[in-house]
Enzyme design. Structure first.
Site, short mmCIF file in Angstrom:
data_model
loop_
_atom_site.label_atom_id
_atom_site.label_comp_id
_atom_site.label_asym_id
_atom_site.label_seq_id
_atom_site.Cartn_x
_atom_site.Cartn_y
_atom_site.Cartn_z
N TYR A 381 -10.66 11.95 28.56
CA TYR A 381 -10.56 13.13 28.45
C TYR A 381 -9.27 13.29 29.35
O TYR A 381 -8.46 14.75 28.88
CB TYR A 381 -11.87 14.16 28.75
CG TYR A 381 -12.92 13.27 28.05
CD1 TYR A 381 -12.54 14.50 26.59
CD2 TYR A 381 -14.22 13.25 28.40
CE1 TYR A 381 -13.85 14.51 26.50
CE2 TYR A 381 -15.20 12.91 27.78
CZ TYR A 381 -15.17 13.51 26.11
OH TYR A 381 -16.05 13.99 25.36
N PHE A 384 -5.78 14.01 27.61
CA PHE A 384 -5.62 14.63 26.40
C PHE A 384 -5.64 15.97 27.16
O PHE A 384 -4.70 17.09 26.47
CB PHE A 384 -6.70 14.63 25.02
CG PHE A 384 -6.65 13.53 24.94
CD1 PHE A 384 -5.76 12.82 24.53
CD2 PHE A 384 -7.81 12.49 24.52
CE1 PHE A 384 -6.33 11.83 22.99
CE2 PHE A 384 -8.03 11.98 23.79
CZ PHE A 384 -6.41 11.07 23.30
N LYS A 390 0.16 21.44 23.59
CA LYS A 390 -0.99 21.75 22.46
C LYS A 390 -2.13 23.22 23.19
O LYS A 390 -1.90 23.59 22.34
CB LYS A 390 -2.23 20.40 22.58
CG LYS A 390 -3.54 20.03 22.23
CD LYS A 390 -4.28 18.71 21.76
CE LYS A 390 -4.86 18.29 23.13
NZ LYS A 390 -5.26 17.39 23.06
N TYR A 391 -2.77 22.90 24.02
CA TYR A 391 -3.37 24.54 24.35
C TYR A 391 -2.92 25.64 24.23
O TYR A 391 -3.12 26.74 24.44
CB TYR A 391 -4.27 23.52 25.75
CG TYR A 391 -4.60 22.50 25.55
CD1 TYR A 391 -5.76 22.65 25.01
CD2 TYR A 391 -4.60 21.46 26.66
CE1 TYR A 391 -6.80 21.52 24.72
CE2 TYR A 391 -5.63 20.17 26.16
CZ TYR A 391 -6.50 20.33 25.36
OH TYR A 391 -7.26 19.54 25.38
N ASP A 477 -24.54 17.53 18.53
CA ASP A 477 -23.63 17.29 17.78
C ASP A 477 -23.73 18.50 17.11
O ASP A 477 -24.94 19.39 16.37
CB ASP A 477 -24.18 16.29 16.25
CG ASP A 477 -23.60 15.71 15.67
OD1 ASP A 477 -22.59 16.43 15.41
OD2 ASP A 477 -23.03 14.41 15.58
N MET A 478 -22.90 18.65 16.54
CA MET A 478 -22.16 19.88 16.09
C MET A 478 -23.00 20.11 14.04
O MET A 478 -23.29 21.06 13.18
CB MET A 478 -20.52 20.90 15.69
CG MET A 478 -20.42 18.98 14.96
SD MET A 478 -18.21 20.01 14.45
CE MET A 478 -17.68 19.04 16.14
N GLU A 493 -11.28 20.53 17.75
CA GLU A 493 -10.16 19.55 18.38
C GLU A 493 -10.16 18.39 17.91
O GLU A 493 -10.39 17.47 18.30
CB GLU A 493 -9.62 20.10 19.79
CG GLU A 493 -8.07 18.67 20.61
CD GLU A 493 -8.13 18.93 21.59
OE1 GLU A 493 -7.68 17.85 22.09
OE2 GLU A 493 -9.12 19.66 22.27
N GLU A 502 -10.88 11.42 11.65
CA GLU A 502 -11.30 11.59 12.88
C GLU A 502 -12.09 12.13 12.48
O GLU A 502 -13.00 12.92 13.05
CB GLU A 502 -10.94 11.93 14.71
CG GLU A 502 -9.53 10.84 15.18
CD GLU A 502 -9.10 10.97 16.57
OE1 GLU A 502 -10.18 12.13 17.08
OE2 GLU A 502 -8.61 9.96 16.77
#
Length: 694
Positions: A381, A384, A390-391, A477-478, A493, A502
């Site tokens: 984490y 990243f 990226k953000y 979990d979504m 993301e 992924e």
């Protein structure tokens, strides 16, 4: 380094000085001696790199020189390293007049070859660090003359056995002679089977056949593609990882595309002959612009430069001051050439911070993440989360989406619902709230995360930042969460190096049910890309596992030593949210046709480099596809799909590739193959070696 020892000073100091110098020149040169009543200290000058380039610790900093045979190796070392300021020598190991068949055998049949001195004249560490062995250039193991062939084979084995005994790091093999090299390669391959750590550098002249020369030209037989010679030799030696290339750089260079393919091969050294140098207005040696660019590129690919030949610039050989030491160079005729190479090195910009970070990952194969099966660790984490670019892009995308959804006159009364699915430790939550502050739009955020360890950090972050009234954390979990309300914006993301590898499509398809009609998904689409590459190091690293399964695995890797042989082509595209009537499966199939530029020559395809490009929202992009890559971003390296058997592509022939994305009840996997110019097996059939678990 400093060596200290006690010694009796009974003899005159001049005699002592001479005797020490005579003895220690074989181990330590040059010598600085200081005397006292009880000890003597000997100081040795260390290697002198070409320059100090920030972040560069590669072997390319050191420059060598090719020398003639001498039976006084310590003097060769002293002259070229001390006087010349080179870092190592490429020196013949045996008298060039030696032929085994001409040596009279004694009664025991054992005559010692005329090697360049005993192994005792240098220490093992000095042999290893300062000498590259040069195998006799006269050998011709494919000669039709049997005596020459047998002498050549005997000499090759004797010299390489001696080099191994000396613990040399590398030996330079002469270029194959004639149109065939089967026996030469056979003998080298046999030797490689028992070689410990020594590298063998095969000398290859950097030439390419000129298409304008017709077959009736009397000189056309000599204008061949030297890459073909290397490829034949390498194939006969089974792609052995200890067999490399030393390129002979000539005064004329092939096309840029032809040169480019060598950067995917195992090139360890570039031998630049003094004949390749021009003369500048002051009479000093210099290189053409194309040669300068090539040498600079060699530096960036950890390829060492070796100067060869005689000085052709007499004016430059007198009274030159070396920028590395301030000493006069008039005693060594090739110092000006070294200085010029050092000048090119010193002109390089320091390595950017991102490249320094990525140095340890270059050409290092990593298994892709399994984001649904595994929970990420804190250090993953953290890596990243350091990717600021990226953000920034995500924040831009969320800002644009919020401005489009809420006009200025409703900004004070309307609140948008934004769901971050796969929230991790909160960087996308932070980027979304910063977008809210930037645009003056109100936001209610749901942070959905399945990793219970990351949820702990999320709760701490919310308390620390005072977001309790704005952010709701959901530990689930979504795909299985029942949202209490619909979202205006869905932010995720979930992209991998290949875009969908992924399982972003599967995750977002499951999360789409809690997006309002007309809602926005960030990202809104993403496309994968591939291109054929020559990547000898990656191929050998996979081959070292000695099984099929590793050749049927896709690897995340910072590809560096590779030649990209053709432009990227798109493979699979996914769009979110899907239209209500879209029942399309997430399985995909694509056939691609690549054509190598005509002036490239033949090339070896070891596999395919994969990338992605994503549209976050409207004109806000994120990706690693080389032509459109987001700058200063390091969250994703490319992906590498290897081939079990490399494919040689000839000039003008097509490379035909098939890629599949396959879906099962519990896993998703890729299959790939080449169908032209020669068919390969279908890799990873039914996901037998590599898959991503659902």
């Amino acid at each position: 380094t400093l060596t200290h020892f006690s010694i009796s000073l009974t003899s005159p100091s001049t005699t002592l000085h001479q005797s020490l110098r005579a003895h220690y020149k074989y181990q330590l040169a040059p010598l600085t001696l200081s005397f006292s009543s009880i000890d003597v200290r000997i100081t040795v000058e260390a290697k002198m790199p070409l320059g100090d380039r920030g972040g560069d610790k590669s072997e390319a900093r050191f420059c060598g020189v090719e020398t003639e045979f001498s039976d006084d190796i310590p003097e060769v070392i002293t002259f070229n390293l001390s006087t010349g300021k080179f870092d190592f020598v490429v020196a013949p190991l045996t008298d060039p007049s030696y032929r085994p068949s001409l040596v009279p055998k004694n009664s025991f049949g054992s005559a010692a070859p005329p090697f360049a001195g005993s192994d005792l004249v240098l220490s093992p560490s000095q042999w290893s660090s300062h000498v590259v062995g040069k195998i006799s250039s006269w050998i011709d193991l494919d000669s039709e003359d049997e005596t020459v062939r047998i002498d050549s084979e005997t000499t090759l084995r004797q010299e390489l056995a001696w080099a191994s005994h000396l613990s040399l790091q590398a030996c330079l093999l002469p270029a194959p002679k004639g149109s065939t090299c089967a026996n030469y390669a056979r003998c080298v391959n046999q030797i490689l089977q028992d070689l410990s750590n020594m590298q063998l550098w095969l000398r290859i002249p950097l030439v390419l056949h000129d298409d304008d020369v017709t077959s009736t030209d009397s000189n056309s037989a000599t204008l061949v593609d030297s890459w073909e010679t290397w490829n034949s030799f390498r194939l006969l030696c089974e792609h052995h990882s200890q067999l490399s290339v030393a390129l002979d750089i000539l005064s004329t260079l092939p096309s840029a595309n032809s040169l480019g393919r060598w950067f995917g091969e195992s090139v360890r050294a570039a031998i630049v002959n003094t004949d390749s140098f021009l003369t500048n207005g002051r009479g000093y040696p210099c290189l053409s612009k194309r040669h300068q660019m090539l040498i600079t590129r060699f530096f960036n690919y950890n390829i060492q430069i070796i100067i060869s030949g005689n000085s052709g610039h007499a004016k430059a050989s007198v009274g030159v001051v070396d920028s590395r030491s301030g000493a006069d160079s008039q005693r060594h005729p090739l110092r000006p050439y070294l200085e010029y190479v050092g000048h090119l090195y010193q002109k390089l910009d320091p390595l950017p911070e991102q490249e320094r970070f990525e140095l340890g990952y270059r050409d290092y194969l990593q298994s892709p993440l399994q984001p649904l099966m595994d929970n990420l660790e804190a250090r993953t984490y953290e890596t990243f989360e350091k990717d600021a670019m990226k953000y920034i892009q995500y924040q831009r995308a969320v800002s644009k989406a919020m401005l489009d959804m809420i006009p200025d006159n409703e900004a004070s009364v309307k609140t948008l619902v934004l769901m971050v699915v796969g929230a991790g430790r909160g960087p996308l939550v932070r980027a979304s709230l910063q977008a809210s502050e930037e645009t003056g739009r109100k936001l209610k955020v749901y942070a959905v995360e399945k990793n219970p360890n990351a949820v702990v950090t999320l709760h701490a972050l919310v308390r620390l930042e005072g977001w309790e009234d704005t952010v709701t954390i959901v530990s689930c979990d979504m795909r299985y969460w029942n949202a209490p309300e619909k979202a205006d914006i869905l932010v995720s993301e979930l992209l991998g190096s290949f875009g969908d590898n992924e399982l972003s499509p599967e995750c977002l398809d499951g999360a789409q049910r809690f997006l309002k009609p007309g809602g926005i998904s960030i990202p809104s689409s993403y496309t994968s890309f591939i291109q054929p590459v020559t990547a000898s190091k990656l191929y050998n690293d996979v081959k070292a596992h000695k099984d099929i399964s590793h050749f049927e695995t896709a690897y995340v890797v910072k590809i560096h030593n590779a030649a990209r042989l053709a432009p990227c082509q798109s493979v699979f595209t996914f769009t979110h949210p899907k239209p209500a009537d879209d029942r399309e499966s997430n399985e995909r199939y694509k056939k691609l046709h690549f054509t190598l530029p005509n002036d490239t020559g033949s090339a070896m395809v070891h596999g395919f480099a994969g990338y992605f490009d994503a549209t976050l929202y409207k004109d806000v992009h994120l990706g690693i596809e080389p032509l459109t890559a987001t700058p200063n971003m390091f969250s994703w390296f490319s992906i590498f799909f290897p081939l079990r058997t490399p494919i040689c592509v000839k000039p003008g022939s097509k490379l035909e590739v098939d890629f599949w994305r396959c879906c099962g009840p519990k896993k998703v996997w890729y299959e790939w193959c080449v169908t032209s110019p020669s068919p390969s097996p279908i890799h990873n059939s039914n996901g037998r070696s590599y898959w991503v678990g659902l």
